[in-house]
Design an enzyme around this catalytic site. Structure first.
Site, PDB file in Angstrom:
ATOM      1  CD1 TRP A   1      -2.284   2.065   1.536  1.00  0.00           C
ATOM      2  CD2 TRP A   1      -3.360   0.366   0.562  1.00  0.00           C
ATOM      3  NE1 TRP A   1      -3.559   2.494   1.267  1.00  0.00           N
ATOM      4  CE2 TRP A   1      -4.252   1.456   0.665  1.00  0.00           C
ATOM      5  CE3 TRP A   1      -3.803  -0.808  -0.029  1.00  0.00           C
ATOM      6  CZ2 TRP A   1      -5.549   1.397   0.197  1.00  0.00           C
ATOM      7  CZ3 TRP A   1      -5.102  -0.866  -0.480  1.00  0.00           C
ATOM      8  CH2 TRP A   1      -5.953   0.225  -0.366  1.00  0.00           C
TER       9      TRP A   1
ATOM     10  CD  GLU B   1      -3.087  -6.836   6.057  1.00  0.00           C
ATOM     11  OE1 GLU B   1      -4.315  -6.943   6.257  1.00  0.00           O
ATOM     12  OE2 GLU B   1      -2.561  -5.784   5.622  1.00  0.00           O
TER      13      GLU B   1
ATOM     14  CG  LEU C   1      -1.503   3.407   8.006  1.00  0.00           C
ATOM     15  CD1 LEU C   1      -1.640   3.122   9.491  1.00  0.00           C
ATOM     16  CD2 LEU C   1      -2.509   2.626   7.198  1.00  0.00           C
TER      17      LEU C   1
ATOM     18  CB  SER D   1     -13.286  11.320   3.641  1.00  0.00           C
ATOM     19  OG  SER D   1     -13.654  10.187   2.875  1.00  0.00           O
ATOM     20  CB  THR D   2     -13.882   6.647   6.411  1.00  0.00           C
ATOM     21  OG1 THR D   2     -12.694   5.875   6.188  1.00  0.00           O
ATOM     22  CG2 THR D   2     -14.605   6.872   5.092  1.00  0.00           C
TER      23      THR D   2
ATOM     24  CG  HIS E   1      -9.863   2.204   6.919  1.00  0.00           C
ATOM     25  ND1 HIS E   1      -8.636   2.257   6.300  1.00  0.00           N
ATOM     26  CD2 HIS E   1     -10.158   0.891   7.070  1.00  0.00           C
ATOM     27  CE1 HIS E   1      -8.213   1.033   6.073  1.00  0.00           C
ATOM     28  NE2 HIS E   1      -9.111   0.183   6.534  1.00  0.00           N
TER      29      HIS E   1
ATOM     30  NE  ARG F   1       6.130  13.382   8.848  1.00  0.00           N
ATOM     31  CZ  ARG F   1       5.699  14.579   8.505  1.00  0.00           C
ATOM     32  NH1 ARG F   1       5.442  14.850   7.244  1.00  0.00           N
ATOM     33  NH2 ARG F   1       5.523  15.527   9.403  1.00  0.00           N
TER      34      ARG F   1
END
Length: 167
Positions: A28, A62, A85, A89-90, A92, A131
């Site tokens: 991701w 994971e 990460l 907008s949620t 999560h 970063r």
């Protein structure tokens, strides 16, 4: 006045010769992850670590399980968990950040093997790129700092004998 961020150099040079260090990293946010992973690997090699074990997983959630599996199957002296990460907008983002950070800490404490929290938790894409050292001004790649921390903590763990038998 702005604060200079980053890991201060150790009082004495630290050698990673003879250590086996694992890196678990996510697919991701691949561009950011690759910058962090390559920075981490380069610093480990610079510190004398020749035995680097790598495992890619889907996402940050994971990472704790992957680290635990790596510790159990490859006898690493430390693991760096690398993920990114970026808030959407949620809710999560908040759930995954909390679960991942707690999981990574728990694996280290449960196994006695240092597991380094190399997960960026950013509010914007721009923060993540900075970063990972991927901005026009060079940014500040945190991967090398995580490598240094892994070596320092692996040495501490070996000296203390804190490692448990199996993950």
């Amino acid at each position: 006045m702005s604060v200079v961020k980053g890991l201060k150099a150790a009082a004495e040079p630290v050698s990673g010769a003879g250590l086996r260090v694992g890196i678990c990293y996510t697919r991701w946010n691949d561009e950011v992850i690759e910058g962090l992973r390559s920075g981490c690997v380069a610093e480990l090699k610079k510190m004398g670590v020749e035995d680097i074990v790598e495992k890619q997983v889907a996402g940050a959630y994971e990472l704790p399980f992957a680290a635990k599996c790596m510790i159990a199957s490859t006898e690493v002296d430390a693991v760096v968990c690398i993920g990114c990460l970026i808030k959407g907008s949620t809710m999560h983002f908040e759930y995954i950040c909390e679960a991942t950070s707690q999981g990574i800490m728990r694996v280290g404490l449960d196994t006695g093997v240092p597991v380094i929290f190399g997960v960026l938790t950013c509010l914007t894409d721009e923060q993540a790129l900075y970063r990972a050292g991927l901005t026009e001004d060079g940014g500040h790649n945190h991967g090398p700092e995580w490598a240094t921390t892994a070596v320092e903590m692996a040495i501490m763990g070996k000296e203390s004998g804190v490692r448990t038998k199996k993950a």
